[in-house]
Design an enzyme around this catalytic site. Structure first.
Site, PDB file in Angstrom:
ATOM      1  N   ARG A 166      16.674 -29.637 -16.985  1.00 54.79           N
ATOM      2  CA  ARG A 166      16.439 -28.432 -17.584  1.00 54.79           C
ATOM      3  C   ARG A 166      16.866 -27.305 -17.029  1.00 54.79           C
ATOM      4  NH1 ARG A 166      14.692 -32.186 -20.304  1.00 54.79           N
ATOM      5  NH2 ARG A 166      13.072 -32.182 -21.625  1.00 54.79           N
ATOM      6  N   SER A 241       7.787 -28.252 -24.643  1.00 55.16           N
ATOM      7  CA  SER A 241       7.117 -28.475 -23.037  1.00 55.16           C
ATOM      8  C   SER A 241       7.027 -26.940 -22.536  1.00 55.16           C
ATOM      9  CB  SER A 241       8.055 -29.124 -22.146  1.00 55.16           C
ATOM     10  OG  SER A 241       7.947 -30.693 -22.743  1.00 55.16           O
ATOM     11  N   GLU A 337       9.513 -23.895 -18.203  1.00 56.98           N
ATOM     12  CA  GLU A 337      10.721 -24.315 -18.874  1.00 56.98           C
ATOM     13  C   GLU A 337      11.115 -23.356 -19.844  1.00 56.98           C
ATOM     14  OE1 GLU A 337      11.681 -26.641 -22.186  1.00 56.98           O
ATOM     15  OE2 GLU A 337      11.298 -28.358 -20.744  1.00 56.98           O
TER      16      GLU A 337
HETATM   17  N1  EPU Z   1       0.712 -37.287 -20.375  1.00 59.54           N
HETATM   18  C1  EPU Z   1      -0.440 -37.347 -20.043  1.00 59.54           C
HETATM   19  N2  EPU Z   1      -1.137 -36.118 -21.037  1.00 59.54           N
HETATM   20  C2  EPU Z   1      -0.762 -35.388 -21.726  1.00 59.54           C
HETATM   21  C3  EPU Z   1       0.877 -35.310 -21.838  1.00 59.54           C
HETATM   22  C4  EPU Z   1       1.567 -36.382 -21.010  1.00 59.54           C
HETATM   23  O1  EPU Z   1      -1.450 -37.648 -19.457  1.00 59.54           O
HETATM   24  O2  EPU Z   1      -1.341 -34.374 -22.410  1.00 59.54           O
HETATM   25  C5  EPU Z   1       1.555 -38.412 -19.624  1.00 59.54           C
HETATM   26  C6  EPU Z   1       1.955 -39.340 -20.478  1.00 59.54           C
HETATM   27  O3  EPU Z   1       0.910 -40.294 -20.747  1.00 59.54           O
HETATM   28  C7  EPU Z   1       3.048 -40.037 -19.628  1.00 59.54           C
HETATM   29  C8  EPU Z   1       3.726 -38.817 -19.096  1.00 59.54           C
HETATM   30  O4  EPU Z   1       2.728 -37.891 -18.926  1.00 59.54           O
HETATM   31  O5  EPU Z   1       2.697 -41.031 -18.856  1.00 59.54           O
HETATM   32  C9  EPU Z   1       4.983 -38.374 -19.763  1.00 59.54           C
HETATM   33  O6  EPU Z   1       4.638 -37.955 -20.999  1.00 59.54           O
HETATM   34  P1  EPU Z   1       5.782 -37.734 -22.138  1.00 59.54           P
HETATM   35  O7  EPU Z   1       6.295 -38.970 -22.455  1.00 59.54           O
HETATM   36  O8  EPU Z   1       5.091 -37.121 -23.517  1.00 59.54           O
HETATM   37  O9  EPU Z   1       6.929 -36.861 -21.743  1.00 59.54           O
HETATM   38  P2  EPU Z   1       6.671 -35.412 -20.845  1.00 59.54           P
HETATM   39  O10 EPU Z   1       7.217 -35.573 -19.466  1.00 59.54           O
HETATM   40  O11 EPU Z   1       5.423 -34.729 -20.961  1.00 59.54           O
HETATM   41  C10 EPU Z   1       9.268 -34.951 -21.107  1.00 59.54           C
HETATM   42  C11 EPU Z   1      10.207 -33.800 -21.786  1.00 59.54           C
HETATM   43  C12 EPU Z   1      10.083 -33.560 -23.273  1.00 59.54           C
HETATM   44  C13 EPU Z   1      10.582 -34.696 -23.766  1.00 59.54           C
HETATM   45  C14 EPU Z   1       9.762 -35.978 -23.058  1.00 59.54           C
HETATM   46  C15 EPU Z   1      10.211 -37.238 -23.825  1.00 59.54           C
HETATM   47  C16 EPU Z   1       9.916 -31.954 -19.894  1.00 59.54           C
HETATM   48  C17 EPU Z   1       9.372 -30.777 -19.224  1.00 59.54           C
HETATM   49  N3  EPU Z   1       9.385 -32.403 -21.119  1.00 59.54           N
HETATM   50  O12 EPU Z   1       8.034 -34.493 -21.389  1.00 59.54           O
HETATM   51  O13 EPU Z   1      10.807 -32.392 -23.582  1.00 59.54           O
HETATM   52  O14 EPU Z   1      10.395 -34.611 -25.322  1.00 59.54           O
HETATM   53  O15 EPU Z   1       9.862 -36.126 -21.982  1.00 59.54           O
HETATM   54  O16 EPU Z   1      11.472 -37.453 -22.975  1.00 59.54           O
HETATM   55  O17 EPU Z   1      10.430 -32.730 -19.192  1.00 59.54           O
HETATM   56  C18 EPU Z   1      11.021 -30.085 -24.061  1.00 59.54           C
HETATM   57  O18 EPU Z   1      11.595 -30.036 -23.097  1.00 59.54           O
HETATM   58  O19 EPU Z   1      10.618 -28.955 -24.490  1.00 59.54           O
HETATM   59  C19 EPU Z   1      10.510 -31.459 -24.364  1.00 59.54           C
HETATM   60  C20 EPU Z   1       9.692 -31.321 -25.329  1.00 59.54           C
END
Ligand code: EPU
Length: 342
Positions: A166, A241, A337
């Site tokens: 990012r 995010s 972010e």
């Molecule tokens: N999780 C929780 N609680 C929550 C949210 C997430 O426990 O409320 C846990 C999930 O269970 C999972 C892990 O966190 O084990 C990762 O969650 P998720 O797959 O939703 O992905 P993320 O790391 O929260 C990132 C990106 C998103 C992107 C998703 C899918 C960043 C900051 N965010 O989110 O990007 O869509 O992966 O690849 O890296 C964005 O940049 O605006 C964005 C939405």
């Protein structure tokens, strides 16, 4: 189209958090020629405009004192092809998801995992957008930009962009110094192997017995997963995010893992570990919690939402509350972010 200018512009529909921010002037440009024209009028020196793309990764804390320049340069075309690849050039003002759909319709592979990311094509390299196992830099070929120091159009290859998680040179050294005008991507025309390594995507396809998904099936799966987890900015204001997933060292990770054995984590190089910020925020008790007009989303704690009527400062204060709480509970600092405009 000619340059469009509006006095005392309401930016509510120009930022996906839906904040009712006023700018003294909103100027919309449709071509590089428009930028040359503005430079001849000394617009950039005199007005120091704020450059806006899709407004999907921005938090305006308060009314702006300088004009906003909206980049609406459009057009998608095939620039070059060989047996396996196709090079696609897109205007910076094109909607990112429209570009993804355009590519999927033509069976061009490489960006199907990046479906439904809000924002414009020109904003994509700034934060090296990523989702479901793919980051923009993997398909990025080059871009052209208008240099605000000498008013020349220049180009950058991938290696000049200093892409990171990012992150890119456009968030750092070149922040506010360039206007991205076109972006060229290298997509796969033949023998594309979709990336289905991301757990949520893999599970979605496995549950439906899809073994070798087509580009369109991956695109459809990503859309379905996103719609189930992330709020649609047209329905509920948000900027995706809000924070980056923090990276901690091995010893800090071991200590936390002993205390929280269920903590998800992704190992990186050099013994570093990335922890999902959404998990930390949820564990700290913020998931789905509302304070006044703002809150965190019910299905994804990493997304701060405007329930309606929020001000930029309210959103900001909510973000600070979350940061403090996560620091207190886990000793981890969360870095936004989203670009915060003071
Ligand atoms: N999780 C929780 N609680 C929550 C949210 C997430 O426990 O409320 C846990 C999930 O269970 C999972 C892990 O966190 O084990 C990762 O969650 P998720 O797959 O939703 O992905 P993320 O790391 O929260 C990132 C990106 C998103 C992107 C998703 C899918 C960043 C900051 N965010 O989110 O990007 O869509 O992966 O690849 O890296 C964005 O940049 O605006 C964005 C939405």
């Amino acid at each position: 189209m000619t340059i469009k200018s509006t006095i005392n512009a309401d930016l509510t529909h120009f930022n996906t958090l839906g904040l009712p921010v006023i700018a003294p002037r909103l100027i919309e440009v449709f071509s590089v020629d428009d930028l040359f024209k503005l430079s001849r009028e000394n617009f950039f020196e005199k007005e120091k405009p704020f450059i806006l793309g899709g407004g999907s990764n921005i938090l305006f804390r308060k009314a702006l004192t300088r004009p906003v320049l909206k980049i609406s340069i459009s057009g998608i075309r095939v620039q070059e092809e060989d047996d396996n690849h196709v090079w696609i050039e897109s205007g910076a003002g094109e909607n990112w998801h429209n570009l993804v759909s355009w590519a999927v319709d033509r069976h061009y592979g490489g960006i199907e995992n990046l479906a439904l990311i809000p924002g414009t094509v020109g904003a994509a390299p700034i934060q090296n957008i990523g989702a479901y196992g793919v980051e923009l830099e993997q398909v990025f070929e080059s871009l052209e930009y208008f240099d605000l120091q000498d008013y020349l159009v220049k180009s950058f290859e991938s290696e000049n962009c200093e892409f990171g998680y990012r992150d890119s040179i456009f968030k750092r050294k070149l922040k506010g110094k360039v206007i991205i005008t076109t972006v060229t991507l290298r997509l796969q025309k033949k023998n594309h192997v979709p990336n289905i390594s991301y757990q949520a995507l893999k599970s979605y396809l496995d549950e439906r017995n899809i073994i070798n998904p087509s580009i369109r099936q991956v695109f459809g799966a990503v859309i379905a997963i996103r719609q189930s987890k992330l709020p649609d900015p047209a329905m509920i204001g948000n900027a995706g995010s809000f924070f980056k997933n923090p990276v901690i060292n091995q010893s800090a990770f071991q200590l936390l893992k002993e205390k929280y054995p269920d903590m998800p984590a992704y190992p990186l190089d050099h013994g570093q570990v990335k922890i999902p910020a959404g998990w930390l925020i949820e564990k700290a008790g913020w998931k789905g919690r509302r304070v006044g007009n703002v809150g965190t989303y019910d299905n994804q704690a990493l997304v701060i939402v405007n329930h309606g009527g929020a001000t930029g400062d309210e959103v900001y204060r909510h973000a600070v509350r979350i940061q403090k709480s996560v620091r207190k509970n886990f000793g981890i600092g969360l870095e936004p972010e989203v670009n915060i405009v003071e």
